[in-house]
Design a protein around this motif. Structure first.
Motif, PDB file in Angstrom:
ATOM      1  N   ILE A  81      48.177  -0.568 -14.623  1.00 57.15           N
ATOM      2  CA  ILE A  81      47.825  -0.670 -13.208  1.00 57.15           C
ATOM      3  C   ILE A  81      47.792  -2.160 -12.858  1.00 57.15           C
ATOM      4  O   ILE A  81      47.264  -2.973 -13.610  1.00 57.15           O
ATOM      5  CB  ILE A  81      46.434  -0.047 -12.940  1.00 57.15           C
ATOM      6  CG1 ILE A  81      46.373   1.403 -13.463  1.00 57.15           C
ATOM      7  CG2 ILE A  81      46.106  -0.088 -11.465  1.00 57.15           C
ATOM      8  CD1 ILE A  81      45.002   2.039 -13.365  1.00 57.15           C
ATOM      9  N   TYR A 133      49.004  12.224 -16.621  1.00 59.50           N
ATOM     10  CA  TYR A 133      47.869  11.289 -16.664  1.00 59.50           C
ATOM     11  C   TYR A 133      48.161  10.031 -15.842  1.00 59.50           C
ATOM     12  O   TYR A 133      47.284   9.439 -15.235  1.00 59.50           O
ATOM     13  CB  TYR A 133      47.578  10.916 -18.120  1.00 59.50           C
ATOM     14  CG  TYR A 133      46.228  10.279 -18.327  1.00 59.50           C
ATOM     15  CD1 TYR A 133      45.059  11.012 -18.134  1.00 59.50           C
ATOM     16  CD2 TYR A 133      46.113   8.960 -18.717  1.00 59.50           C
ATOM     17  CE1 TYR A 133      43.823  10.436 -18.328  1.00 59.50           C
ATOM     18  CE2 TYR A 133      44.877   8.376 -18.918  1.00 59.50           C
ATOM     19  CZ  TYR A 133      43.740   9.124 -18.724  1.00 59.50           C
ATOM     20  OH  TYR A 133      42.504   8.544 -18.895  1.00 59.50           O
ATOM     21  N   ARG A 191      46.481  10.741 -10.650  1.00 60.13           N
ATOM     22  CA  ARG A 191      45.437  10.090  -9.833  1.00 60.13           C
ATOM     23  C   ARG A 191      45.890   9.895  -8.395  1.00 60.13           C
ATOM     24  O   ARG A 191      45.071   9.906  -7.473  1.00 60.13           O
ATOM     25  CB  ARG A 191      45.018   8.761 -10.471  1.00 60.13           C
ATOM     26  CG  ARG A 191      46.092   7.699 -10.469  1.00 60.13           C
ATOM     27  CD  ARG A 191      45.873   6.692 -11.576  1.00 60.13           C
ATOM     28  NE  ARG A 191      47.140   6.263 -12.101  1.00 60.13           N
ATOM     29  CZ  ARG A 191      47.697   5.075 -11.853  1.00 60.13           C
ATOM     30  NH1 ARG A 191      47.052   4.195 -11.121  1.00 60.13           N
ATOM     31  NH2 ARG A 191      48.849   4.754 -12.359  1.00 60.13           N
ATOM     32  N   GLY A 244      41.975   9.103 -23.870  1.00 65.36           N
ATOM     33  CA  GLY A 244      41.587   9.372 -22.474  1.00 65.36           C
ATOM     34  C   GLY A 244      42.291  10.587 -21.896  1.00 65.36           C
ATOM     35  O   GLY A 244      41.639  11.492 -21.351  1.00 65.36           O
ATOM     36  N   PRO A 245      43.633  10.670 -22.021  1.00 67.03           N
ATOM     37  CA  PRO A 245      44.331  11.839 -21.487  1.00 67.03           C
ATOM     38  C   PRO A 245      43.827  13.151 -22.076  1.00 67.03           C
ATOM     39  O   PRO A 245      43.674  14.139 -21.358  1.00 67.03           O
ATOM     40  CB  PRO A 245      45.787  11.584 -21.897  1.00 67.03           C
ATOM     41  CG  PRO A 245      45.895  10.104 -22.022  1.00 67.03           C
ATOM     42  CD  PRO A 245      44.558   9.642 -22.522  1.00 67.03           C
ATOM     43  N   ASP A 292      42.402   0.603 -17.979  1.00 66.62           N
ATOM     44  CA  ASP A 292      43.295   1.385 -17.115  1.00 66.62           C
ATOM     45  C   ASP A 292      43.171   2.875 -17.401  1.00 66.62           C
ATOM     46  O   ASP A 292      43.119   3.694 -16.487  1.00 66.62           O
ATOM     47  CB  ASP A 292      44.752   0.966 -17.339  1.00 66.62           C
ATOM     48  CG  ASP A 292      45.056  -0.370 -16.691  1.00 66.62           C
ATOM     49  OD1 ASP A 292      44.161  -0.927 -16.032  1.00 66.62           O
ATOM     50  OD2 ASP A 292      46.186  -0.853 -16.862  1.00 66.62           O
ATOM     51  N   GLN A 293      43.135   3.198 -18.672  1.00 58.41           N
ATOM     52  CA  GLN A 293      43.050   4.600 -19.063  1.00 58.41           C
ATOM     53  C   GLN A 293      41.744   5.217 -18.574  1.00 58.41           C
ATOM     54  O   GLN A 293      41.711   6.368 -18.138  1.00 58.41           O
ATOM     55  CB  GLN A 293      43.158   4.743 -20.588  1.00 58.41           C
ATOM     56  CG  GLN A 293      44.449   4.207 -21.159  1.00 58.41           C
ATOM     57  CD  GLN A 293      45.679   4.861 -20.554  1.00 58.41           C
ATOM     58  OE1 GLN A 293      45.714   6.067 -20.369  1.00 58.41           O
ATOM     59  NE2 GLN A 293      46.676   4.056 -20.199  1.00 58.41           N
ATOM     60  N   LEU A 294      40.680   4.432 -18.622  1.00 55.60           N
ATOM     61  CA  LEU A 294      39.374   4.919 -18.170  1.00 55.60           C
ATOM     62  C   LEU A 294      39.407   5.209 -16.666  1.00 55.60           C
ATOM     63  O   LEU A 294      38.930   6.261 -16.212  1.00 55.60           O
ATOM     64  CB  LEU A 294      38.293   3.872 -18.494  1.00 55.60           C
ATOM     65  CG  LEU A 294      36.864   4.295 -18.183  1.00 55.60           C
ATOM     66  CD1 LEU A 294      36.427   5.430 -19.100  1.00 55.60           C
ATOM     67  CD2 LEU A 294      35.898   3.116 -18.345  1.00 55.60           C
ATOM     68  N   ILE A 295      39.986   4.280 -15.911  1.00 53.37           N
ATOM     69  CA  ILE A 295      40.066   4.470 -14.450  1.00 53.37           C
ATOM     70  C   ILE A 295      40.906   5.712 -14.126  1.00 53.37           C
ATOM     71  O   ILE A 295      40.495   6.558 -13.329  1.00 53.37           O
ATOM     72  CB  ILE A 295      40.685   3.214 -13.769  1.00 53.37           C
ATOM     73  CG1 ILE A 295      39.738   2.023 -13.906  1.00 53.37           C
ATOM     74  CG2 ILE A 295      40.969   3.474 -12.296  1.00 53.37           C
ATOM     75  CD1 ILE A 295      40.353   0.692 -13.510  1.00 53.37           C
ATOM     76  N   LYS A 296      42.059   5.818 -14.780  1.00 54.80           N
ATOM     77  CA  LYS A 296      42.925   6.979 -14.534  1.00 54.80           C
ATOM     78  C   LYS A 296      42.187   8.288 -14.848  1.00 54.80           C
ATOM     79  O   LYS A 296      42.243   9.246 -14.078  1.00 54.80           O
ATOM     80  CB  LYS A 296      44.186   6.901 -15.396  1.00 54.80           C
ATOM     81  CG  LYS A 296      45.176   5.835 -14.963  1.00 54.80           C
ATOM     82  CD  LYS A 296      46.338   5.782 -15.955  1.00 54.80           C
ATOM     83  CE  LYS A 296      47.270   4.623 -15.660  1.00 54.80           C
ATOM     84  NZ  LYS A 296      48.352   4.499 -16.656  1.00 54.80           N
ATOM     85  N   GLY A 297      41.504   8.290 -15.975  1.00 59.54           N
ATOM     86  CA  GLY A 297      40.788   9.491 -16.407  1.00 59.54           C
ATOM     87  C   GLY A 297      39.666   9.861 -15.459  1.00 59.54           C
ATOM     88  O   GLY A 297      39.482  11.033 -15.113  1.00 59.54           O
ATOM     89  N   MET A 298      38.911   8.845 -15.025  1.00 58.90           N
ATOM     90  CA  MET A 298      37.778   9.125 -14.128  1.00 58.90           C
ATOM     91  C   MET A 298      38.257   9.657 -12.786  1.00 58.90           C
ATOM     92  O   MET A 298      37.638  10.551 -12.207  1.00 58.90           O
ATOM     93  CB  MET A 298      36.934   7.860 -13.931  1.00 58.90           C
ATOM     94  CG  MET A 298      36.058   7.575 -15.148  1.00 58.90           C
ATOM     95  SD  MET A 298      35.036   6.132 -14.932  1.00 58.90           S
ATOM     96  CE  MET A 298      33.808   6.742 -13.801  1.00 58.90           C
ATOM     97  N   ILE A 299      39.346   9.107 -12.288  1.00 59.06           N
ATOM     98  CA  ILE A 299      39.882   9.613 -11.016  1.00 59.06           C
ATOM     99  C   ILE A 299      40.362  11.054 -11.192  1.00 59.06           C
ATOM    100  O   ILE A 299      40.124  11.909 -10.334  1.00 59.06           O
ATOM    101  CB  ILE A 299      41.032   8.714 -10.487  1.00 59.06           C
ATOM    102  CG1 ILE A 299      40.475   7.346 -10.088  1.00 59.06           C
ATOM    103  CG2 ILE A 299      41.726   9.360  -9.291  1.00 59.06           C
ATOM    104  CD1 ILE A 299      41.517   6.330  -9.661  1.00 59.06           C
ATOM    105  N   LEU A 300      40.984  11.325 -12.334  1.00 54.21           N
ATOM    106  CA  LEU A 300      41.499  12.680 -12.566  1.00 54.21           C
ATOM    107  C   LEU A 300      40.396  13.733 -12.600  1.00 54.21           C
ATOM    108  O   LEU A 300      40.599  14.857 -12.148  1.00 54.21           O
ATOM    109  CB  LEU A 300      42.281  12.723 -13.878  1.00 54.21           C
ATOM    110  CG  LEU A 300      43.791  12.554 -13.791  1.00 54.21           C
ATOM    111  CD1 LEU A 300      44.412  12.708 -15.155  1.00 54.21           C
ATOM    112  CD2 LEU A 300      44.410  13.556 -12.831  1.00 54.21           C
ATOM    113  N   LEU A 331      37.464  13.480 -11.109  1.00 48.94           N
ATOM    114  CA  LEU A 331      36.597  13.398  -9.924  1.00 48.94           C
ATOM    115  C   LEU A 331      36.494  14.732  -9.149  1.00 48.94           C
ATOM    116  O   LEU A 331      35.388  15.117  -8.745  1.00 48.94           O
ATOM    117  CB  LEU A 331      37.118  12.285  -9.007  1.00 48.94           C
ATOM    118  CG  LEU A 331      36.185  11.859  -7.876  1.00 48.94           C
ATOM    119  CD1 LEU A 331      34.950  11.162  -8.419  1.00 48.94           C
ATOM    120  CD2 LEU A 331      36.916  10.922  -6.906  1.00 48.94           C
TER     121      LEU A 331
END
Lengths: 347, 238
Positions: free
Chosen positions: A14, A226, A230, B8-9, B65-73, B75
């Motif tokens: 990102i 993944y 988002r 994360g995924p 990045d992986q954490l942000i992607k995972g948390m948004i997923l 939500l």
């Protein structure tokens, strides 16, 4: 020839700005949940947000799954064999590919991403992206049902969608090179497995077992999901907020003349983020309120091509300049086509 | 001892798998999707499971990045929990025009111009208890008749404080495409009713106009409070 190594797909990074925006989004969502949990507005928002996500989620999963299989089992040569060599003909054929790949607008983005990575010409990819969700037989059927089997409405939707998709596809080919339009795919530099236009292919080598290929396809599908899932969530979040807070009557109040009605329905299509398989029912619900057919058609043609979640999902494929170009061209084309339809009705 | 890093995924997909299974339990998904779209949840469940299995053999991926992607997923799962057993109610009604599913008729008088002489006592003998869905789908059969319908109550209508409504929502695919349908009535003054209470109303229904739109209006209704018939009773699945 040595067997291709099976390496894991690489996840994209990102950008710094994107990271801050997404962190801000997360914090805002969590604070909203913490401070407004008991209000009816928040509950309404939660229900609509969950509904949009749950409806789109399986298509997104299937799209990434299909994308994974395309990645591993379809070679660049095989893909290019589907399309005519001549650019204009390829664009025309690509606009109808949705009949063979009947995916809705949520699922089509990961599939197009894979097709582009596999070497599909840019204009053809855009034509498939825009036209695919409209020529989809399921969408055609739902339009027929919503309009009480008015075949002319269903065919008009397909016709308008295909013509606009082809036009923008050709224009894209004329105005953009792949480098200008597409994001660099991270796998090209780091993966080395050939999943994104690297030096080797999966489908054509035939040197690995089917089980290994299936495993690779699934890994790619999961990684893609993944990576771009988002954008669906953020888009659904914004759409749910608009659906919760903005009264639809306000659109009706401003939509007095036919041309303003077309514009208002286009704004509504972008804001509501409805699935292309359901949007005809909403468009038809505006009929008794005196909304002109051209405005209803604008809603049904624009929605599958451009809405908030799609714009966000395009961020995973296209450069910002290309997204701006796409958004502008789609809006302009739909408006002009529907204004022409309106004037044709007068005549 | 080194702690094994978690992918994360894998975590995000596993959480979704559990959430989807929870939605299928007691058909909870019907609070968001029409029942015939339950297969979509099954598809999601299967693909999530397959993806999870495929990721088990992958090396773990982690990082900011992986954490942000995972948390948004994950939500939406938080918001699904926040929605609980609730359905859309009078707040959503205030943001949507009520559909009558009948063609516009410019000869019908405005609600504001109601003539007292047109109001009449309900004929007790020929009252028909029908669903709101049946009323709006077969309006011609019930125009001018005495009926009894059940639905959610809204004390006022946006911009019309003197009007109340008893309504439900038509759902085509999911709650995001909900379209309110129902019956309007003059706001009852002496009733202890709140928004989103379930009520049963009896009276004569006629077609009126409100702000240029046709609405179904019930004259001098009798209102009684009832229990919620079922968890997703606010929705009429088309």
């Amino acid at each position: 020839m040595a067997a291709d190594p099976v390496l894991p797909p690489v996840r994209s990074k990102i950008s710094e700005t994107g990271r801050y925006l997404q962190m801000f989004f997360l914090a805002a969502a969590i604070l909203m949940a913490a401070f407004h949990a008991r209000s009816e507005a928040f509950i309404t928002f939660s229900i609509i947000f969950s509904a949009i996500v749950l409806e789109a989620f399986p298509f997104m999963l299937l799209g990434t799954l299909l994308g994974g299989f395309v990645e591993v089992f379809l070679s660049r040569d095989q893909l290019l064999r589907i399309l005519p060599k001549e650019k204009k003909q390829a664009v025309a054929v690509a606009a109808f590919l949705g009949i063979i790949f009947p995916v809705c607008e949520c699922a089509i983005v990961p599939v197009v991403r894979k097709f582009i990575q596999k070497g599909m010409p840019l204009g053809s990819a855009v034509a498939f992206l825009l036209g695919g969700p409209i020529v989809n037989p399921l969408v055609f059927s739902s339009t027929l049902v919503a309009y009480s089997f008015a075949w002319d409405v269903a065919f008009l939707r397909v016709f308008a969608g295909v013509v606009i998709a082809m036009g923008i596809g050709l224009l894209t080919d004329a105005c953009f090179s792949r480098k200008q339009a597409l994001l660099p795919f991270p796998e090209q530099t780091a993966c080395g497995c050939g999943h994104a236009g690297c030096t080797h292919t999966h489908g054509s080598s035939g040197s690995r077992s089917v089980a290994t290929k299936i495993k690779a396809a699934l890994s790619h599908g999961a990684a893609d999901f993944y990576d771009i899932g988002r954008f669906l969530i953020i888009g659904a979040f914004i759409a749910a907020a608009l659906q919760t807070l903005v009264p639809r009557q306000a659109f009706m109040a401003v939509a007095q003349g036919p041309f303003i009605a077309i514009t208002a329905m286009m704004v509504l299509a972008v804001a509501l983020n409805l699935c292309s398989e359901a949007d005809a029912f909403i468009a038809a619900s505006f009929q008794p309120m005196g909304m002109p057919l051209s405005a209803q058609m604008a809603f049904m043609v624009l929605g599958p091509m451009l809405d908030i979640k799609l714009i966000l999902m395009y961020l995973a494929v296209f450069t910002r300049r290309m997204i701006f170009f796409l958004a502008f061209q789609v809006c302009l084309s739909v408006f002009l086509a529907m204004a022409f339809l309106e004037m044709a009705q007068w005549l | 001892m080194a702690v094994k890093r978690i992918s994360g995924p894998l975590v995000a997909l596993a959480v979704w798998f559990i959430a989807l299974a929870w939605l299928l339990r007691e058909d909870r998904y019907q609070l968001f999707l029409a029942p015939e779209f339950g297969f979509l949840i099954y598809i999601s469940l299967v693909v999530c499971a397959v993806f999870c299995i495929s990721l088990l053999a992958e090396p773990p991926v982690s990082g900011k990045d992986q954490l942000i992607k995972g948390m948004i997923l994950i939500l939406p799962i938080v918001f699904m929990g926040a929605a609980g057993d609730n359905t859309l109610g009078s707040f959503a009604l205030s943001k949507r025009p009520v559909a009558t599913m009948v063609q516009k008729n410019s000869d019908t008088p405005l609600v504001q111009d109601l003539d007292a002489k047109t109001l009449s006592e309900p004929g007790k003998d020929d009252i028909q208890e029908i669903s709101i869905a049946r009323l709006v789908r077969n309006w011609d059969q019930y125009n001018g008749r005495h009926i009894r319908v059940e639905g959610l109550f809204s004390k006022t209508i946006e911009g019309h404080d003197h009007l109340a409504a008893v309504f439900r929502y038509f759902i085509t695919c999911c709650v995001a495409d909900a379209m309110p349908v129902g019956v309007f009535l003059a706001s009852p003054e002496d009733m202890d009713l709140a928004d989103n209470d379930w009520v049963r109303i009896t009276g004569r229904v006629i077609m009126k106009q409100l702000d240029g739109y046709d609405i179904i209006f019930m004259e001098t209704p009798e209102i009684e409070k009832t229990d919620q018939p079922a968890k997703s009773a606010a929705y009429i699945y088309d």
